[in-house]
Design a protein around this motif. Structure first.
Motif, short mmCIF file in Angstrom:
data_model
loop_
_atom_site.label_atom_id
_atom_site.label_comp_id
_atom_site.label_asym_id
_atom_site.label_seq_id
_atom_site.Cartn_x
_atom_site.Cartn_y
_atom_site.Cartn_z
N SER A 146 0.82 -1.11 0.21
CA SER A 146 0.17 -0.02 -0.25
C SER A 146 0.79 0.88 -0.33
CB SER A 146 -1.14 0.01 1.36
OG SER A 146 -1.56 1.54 1.50
N THR A 147 0.32 2.74 -1.13
CA THR A 147 1.22 3.86 -0.60
C THR A 147 0.59 4.52 0.13
OG1 THR A 147 0.41 4.13 -2.53
CG2 THR A 147 1.99 3.07 -2.94
N ASP A 148 -0.95 4.51 0.70
CA ASP A 148 -1.23 5.13 1.64
C ASP A 148 -0.88 4.77 2.93
OD1 ASP A 148 -3.12 6.20 3.53
OD2 ASP A 148 -4.77 4.31 3.34
N PRO A 149 0.35 6.45 2.65
CA PRO A 149 0.67 6.71 4.29
C PRO A 149 0.61 6.34 5.94
CG PRO A 149 -0.21 8.83 3.04
CD PRO A 149 -0.32 7.72 2.36
N GLY A 150 -0.49 6.55 5.88
CA GLY A 150 -1.88 6.08 7.05
C GLY A 150 -1.48 4.48 7.52
N ALA A 151 -1.96 3.60 6.33
CA ALA A 151 -1.81 2.08 5.82
C ALA A 151 -0.67 1.23 7.01
CB ALA A 151 -1.97 1.53 5.03
N PRO A 152 0.22 1.60 7.46
CA PRO A 152 1.09 0.67 8.88
C PRO A 152 0.37 1.32 9.55
CG PRO A 152 2.55 2.41 6.86
CD PRO A 152 1.29 2.28 6.68
N LEU A 153 0.14 2.19 10.26
CA LEU A 153 -0.42 2.71 11.44
C LEU A 153 -2.21 1.57 11.47
CD1 LEU A 153 0.32 3.68 14.42
CD2 LEU A 153 -1.58 6.24 13.23
N ALA A 154 -2.09 1.56 10.67
CA ALA A 154 -3.87 1.15 10.72
C ALA A 154 -3.72 0.03 10.73
CB ALA A 154 -4.40 1.48 9.72
N ALA A 155 -3.12 -0.99 9.90
CA ALA A 155 -2.27 -2.36 10.60
C ALA A 155 -1.96 -2.56 11.78
CB ALA A 155 -1.27 -2.74 9.25
N TRP A 156 -0.90 -1.67 11.85
CA TRP A 156 -0.26 -2.28 13.57
C TRP A 156 -1.34 -1.96 14.55
CZ3 TRP A 156 1.42 2.09 17.71
CH2 TRP A 156 1.82 1.42 18.45
N SER A 157 -2.54 -0.90 14.68
CA SER A 157 -3.58 -1.03 15.27
C SER A 157 -4.56 -2.07 15.07
CB SER A 157 -3.94 0.58 15.25
OG SER A 157 -3.70 1.89 14.70
N VAL A 158 -5.25 -2.39 13.80
CA VAL A 158 -6.07 -3.59 13.90
C VAL A 158 -5.15 -4.92 14.21
CG1 VAL A 158 -7.00 -5.59 12.29
CG2 VAL A 158 -7.12 -3.21 11.85
N VAL A 159 -3.95 -5.29 14.35
CA VAL A 159 -3.13 -6.50 15.10
C VAL A 159 -3.04 -6.05 16.26
CG1 VAL A 159 -0.94 -6.06 14.19
CG2 VAL A 159 -1.63 -8.21 14.60
N HIS A 160 -2.64 -4.93 16.95
CA HIS A 160 -2.41 -4.59 18.13
C HIS A 160 -3.73 -4.67 18.66
CE1 HIS A 160 -0.50 -3.77 21.55
NE2 HIS A 160 -1.28 -2.83 22.25
N GLY A 161 -4.58 -4.71 18.11
CA GLY A 161 -5.81 -4.18 19.02
C GLY A 161 -6.85 -6.36 19.46
N LEU A 162 -6.55 -6.91 18.16
CA LEU A 162 -6.92 -7.83 18.31
C LEU A 162 -5.84 -9.14 19.18
CD1 LEU A 162 -8.45 -10.87 16.98
CD2 LEU A 162 -6.64 -10.94 15.49
N ALA A 163 -4.78 -8.37 19.58
CA ALA A 163 -3.73 -8.61 20.37
C ALA A 163 -4.38 -9.02 21.25
CB ALA A 163 -2.17 -8.92 20.07
N THR A 164 -4.21 -7.63 22.27
CA THR A 164 -4.60 -6.58 22.97
C THR A 164 -5.86 -7.46 23.02
OG1 THR A 164 -3.66 -5.33 22.72
CG2 THR A 164 -5.14 -5.34 24.60
N LEU A 165 -7.01 -7.55 22.98
CA LEU A 165 -9.02 -8.25 22.78
C LEU A 165 -8.31 -9.64 23.70
CD1 LEU A 165 -10.67 -5.85 20.57
CD2 LEU A 165 -10.38 -6.45 22.69
N MET A 166 -7.58 -10.09 22.93
CA MET A 166 -7.75 -12.21 23.30
C MET A 166 -6.53 -12.04 24.00
SD MET A 166 -6.26 -13.72 19.55
CE MET A 166 -8.10 -13.77 18.23
N VAL A 167 -5.44 -10.92 24.47
CA VAL A 167 -4.34 -11.11 25.87
C VAL A 167 -5.40 -11.22 26.84
CG1 VAL A 167 -2.30 -10.17 27.09
CG2 VAL A 167 -2.65 -10.95 24.85
N ASP A 168 -6.45 -10.16 27.06
CA ASP A 168 -7.41 -9.91 28.39
C ASP A 168 -8.59 -10.42 27.84
OD1 ASP A 168 -4.91 -7.85 28.35
OD2 ASP A 168 -6.24 -5.99 27.63
N GLY A 169 -8.30 -11.15 27.04
CA GLY A 169 -9.97 -12.04 27.64
C GLY A 169 -10.63 -11.98 27.22
N LYS A 170 -11.03 -10.65 26.29
CA LYS A 170 -12.71 -9.88 25.90
C LYS A 170 -12.90 -10.26 24.72
CE LYS A 170 -11.51 -6.25 29.00
NZ LYS A 170 -12.45 -6.33 30.55
#
Length: 193
Positions: A146-170
């Motif tokens: 992706s050439t979208d400058p916001g894409a790396p932060l969006a990708a990190w936010s999604v995968v980090h959010g998923l990981a955090t929700l799983m780790v926290d048992g949500k």
């Protein structure tokens, strides 16, 4: 008192203390970490940790830096050798899976690295470098699709959010973790098509 024999036995006392802290973190949680408990676990005098860490917070920052180094290595493992060798979107999925798997296999460490425990504590240069190196893996991978400058932060936010929700048992972790991560990542515009 630490004798020369004890210092020699440990070789690298700073690393021995960091490993002892990682062990206590994994086995007993962050609330059980103190310089005294770490000295006991490492088999050194109660004063020995102070030669490397002025306080518990400095030790926790070092433990988190160690965590980021391990995390960085885990994220590099699924890396394709070249753009021609692998489907880049498939690589992003593997990277997301590695991210979530690290979080689930290292819950207390992941929570230390990204949680509130270190939010108001000055970070070491190593902590900052290792954290940046881990993020750079994600950033470079996303920039390849992706050439979208916001894409790396969006990708990190999604995968980090998923990981955090799983780790926290949500949200529950399904039997097919890989497919669960892929299904979430497929909703991102930079991996569609």
């Amino acid at each position: 008192m630490v004798t020369k024999k004890q210092n020699y036995h440990h070789g690298d006392l700073r690393q021995a203390l960091t490993q002892a802290a990682l062990s206590v973190l994994k086995e007993e949680g962050i609330t059980k970490i103190s310089l005294r408990s770490i000295a006991r676990k490492a088999g050194v005098s109660q004063a020995a940790p102070y030669s490397h860490f002025p306080d518990k917070n400095a030790l926790l920052v070092e433990v988190a830096a160690e965590g980021f180094e391990t995390f960085h290595k885990a994220l590099r493992e699924p890396s394709p050798k070249s753009a021609q060798q692998a489907d880049l979107k498939g690589y992003l999925f593997k990277l997301g899976i590695a991210y979530v798997r690290f979080a689930l296999e290292n819950k207390p460490l992941f929570q230390l690295m990204f949680g509130d425990a270190l939010s108001d504590i000055p970070k070491s240069e190593r902590y900052m470098q290792e954290g940046q190196a881990a993020y750079a893996v994600i950033e470079k991978a996303v920039q390849r699709v992706s050439t979208d400058p916001g894409a790396p932060l969006a990708a990190w936010s999604v995968v980090h959010g998923l990981a955090t929700l799983m780790v926290d048992g949500k949200i529950p972790v399904t039997k097919d973790l890989e497919q669960q991560v892929i299904d979430v990542l497929k909703f991102q515009s930079f991996v569609k098509g």
